[in-house]
Design an enzyme around this catalytic site. Structure first.
Site, PDB file in Angstrom:
ATOM      1  N   ASN A   1       1.084  -1.252   0.115  1.00 48.96           N
ATOM      2  CA  ASN A   1       0.098  -0.001  -0.089  1.00 48.96           C
ATOM      3  C   ASN A   1       0.918   1.091   0.024  1.00 48.96           C
ATOM      4  OD1 ASN A   1      -1.744   1.932   0.979  1.00 48.96           O
ATOM      5  ND2 ASN A   1      -1.914   1.191   2.984  1.00 48.96           N
TER       6      ASN A   1
ATOM      7  N   LYS B   1       0.111   4.264   0.181  1.00 47.09           N
ATOM      8  CA  LYS B   1      -0.600   5.449   1.199  1.00 47.09           C
ATOM      9  C   LYS B   1      -0.498   6.444   0.397  1.00 47.09           C
ATOM     10  CE  LYS B   1       0.586   2.576   4.970  1.00 47.09           C
ATOM     11  NZ  LYS B   1       0.945   2.510   6.760  1.00 47.09           N
TER      12      LYS B   1
ATOM     13  N   HIS C   1      -8.597  -0.088   5.782  1.00 46.39           N
ATOM     14  CA  HIS C   1      -7.414   0.346   6.195  1.00 46.39           C
ATOM     15  C   HIS C   1      -7.301   0.989   7.361  1.00 46.39           C
ATOM     16  CE1 HIS C   1      -3.241   1.701   6.901  1.00 46.39           C
ATOM     17  NE2 HIS C   1      -3.061   0.583   6.179  1.00 46.39           N
TER      18      HIS C   1
ATOM     19  N   GLU D   1      -5.871   3.119   8.748  1.00 44.54           N
ATOM     20  CA  GLU D   1      -5.821   4.827   8.816  1.00 44.54           C
ATOM     21  C   GLU D   1      -7.151   5.377   8.195  1.00 44.54           C
ATOM     22  OE1 GLU D   1      -2.268   4.623   6.278  1.00 44.54           O
ATOM     23  OE2 GLU D   1      -1.223   3.840   7.927  1.00 44.54           O
TER      24      GLU D   1
ATOM     25  N   GLU E   1      -4.189  -6.358  10.216  1.00 46.00           N
ATOM     26  CA  GLU E   1      -2.980  -5.390  10.314  1.00 46.00           C
ATOM     27  C   GLU E   1      -3.188  -4.742  11.904  1.00 46.00           C
ATOM     28  OE1 GLU E   1      -1.292  -3.833   6.673  1.00 46.00           O
ATOM     29  OE2 GLU E   1      -3.271  -2.548   6.794  1.00 46.00           O
TER      30      GLU E   1
ATOM     31  N   GLY F   1       3.259   1.462  10.655  1.00 49.70           N
ATOM     32  CA  GLY F   1       3.876   2.673  10.567  1.00 49.70           C
ATOM     33  C   GLY F   1       5.286   2.763  11.473  1.00 49.70           C
TER      34      GLY F   1
ATOM     35  N   SER G   1       4.437  -3.348   9.789  1.00 50.83           N
ATOM     36  CA  SER G   1       6.022  -3.332   9.989  1.00 50.83           C
ATOM     37  C   SER G   1       6.642  -4.826   9.897  1.00 50.83           C
ATOM     38  CB  SER G   1       6.588  -3.265  11.585  1.00 50.83           C
ATOM     39  OG  SER G   1       5.925  -1.720  12.085  1.00 50.83           O
TER      40      SER G   1
END
Ligand code: 13P
Length: 262
Positions: free
Chosen positions: A10, A12, A98, A100, A170, A176, A216
């Site tokens: 991804n 982002k 996702h 986020e 995730e 991140g 990660s």
């Protein structure tokens, strides 16, 4: 029989149009000798890069996806992108929910469900992301959270559409710069929770839905993560954004499930 491993990234809100097309070109070149019978490789760029990416990428090597989608075909949804608009560019994969989108942009499980249904009804593949926050993990309700996200997110999905559904686990605390990767044991435990829930929801067909780990993933932990029996693929952010690093991560892991080497 060879087991297909899923590798995806991804991008982002990072790479622009030029960076995305260059990245895709390099990644295709570097990985094209790896049989696609062994892996599914997908990249999810920004909306603004999707059109050029679709025009310049050979789909037999890399599947392109969108980072989000509206649940309606058209209407008063300022700033949204419809499934028809994605399909017009030849995009057949869409990521939904996702971390986020859920935690920064406050999307709900109901919204994710409407998006998953819309994607599947339009013949697209939906990649639904689930995962608990650090606080939920501390409260020891990770399984309940994951199961709720799956049960609401996949409510009313007909069995006939399951072959176009992928799940990414995730954990929010693993994603991140400030994230800590999940240990492979923890990832395996949660992937089992997900597979059990999918089997409860859809029977045997549910157990066939691929479940990818993200958060990660890096060249040091990739082998141990993919070696877990319930981990069907790796969904990578930062460690995939340099095509040569992603290529070496893929090569380290792609034949692990089949036992052969590259
Ligand atoms: P990182 O691999 O950078 O933690 O990002 C994971 C992710 O969010 C993939 O969707």
């Amino acid at each position: 029989m060879t087991k297909k491993i899923f590798f995806g990234t991804n991008l982002k809100m990072y790479k622009n149009i030029k960076e995305t097309t260059e990245y895709l070109k390099t990644l295709s070149q570097l990985t094209k000798d790896i049989s696609r019978d062994n892996m599914e490789l997908f990249v999810i760029p920004s909306y603004t890069s999707l059109c050029s990416a679709a025009q310049s990428t050979d789909k037999q090597f890399i599947t392109l996806g969108a980072q989000n989608m509206c649940w309606e075909e058209k209407g008063t949804f300022t700033g949204e992108i419809s499934p028809l608009m994605l399909q017009e560019m030849g995009i057949g994969l869409v990521m939904i929910g996702h971390s986020e989108r859920r935690h920064v942009l406050r999307e709900t499980d109901d919204e994710e469900n409407r998006k998953v249904k819309c994607a599947l009804n339009h013949g697209m593949t939906a990649l639904l992301c689930v995962g608990e926050t650090a606080k939920e993990k501390d409260y020891k309700i990770s399984d309940e959270v994951i199961r709720t996200q799956l049960k609401i997110g996949l409510h009313d999905i007909p069995g006939s559409q399951l072959s176009r559904l992928w799940i990414a686990y995730e954990p929010v605390w693993a994603i991140g710069e400030s994230g800590t990767p999940a240990s492979s044991e923890y990832a395996e435990e949660k992937h089992q929770t997900i597979k059990n829930c999918l089997t409860e929801l859809f029977g045997e067909a549910g157990s066939q839905i691929p479940v990818l780990y993200g958060g990660s993933v890096n060249p040091d932990n990739a082998v141990s993560l993919i070696s877990q029996p319930s981990v069907d693929g790796l969904f990578t952010g930062r460690s995939a954004w340099d095509a040569s690093v992603f290529n070496s991560l893929i090569r380290k892991t792609v034949y692990i499930k089949s036992g052969s080497c590259i």
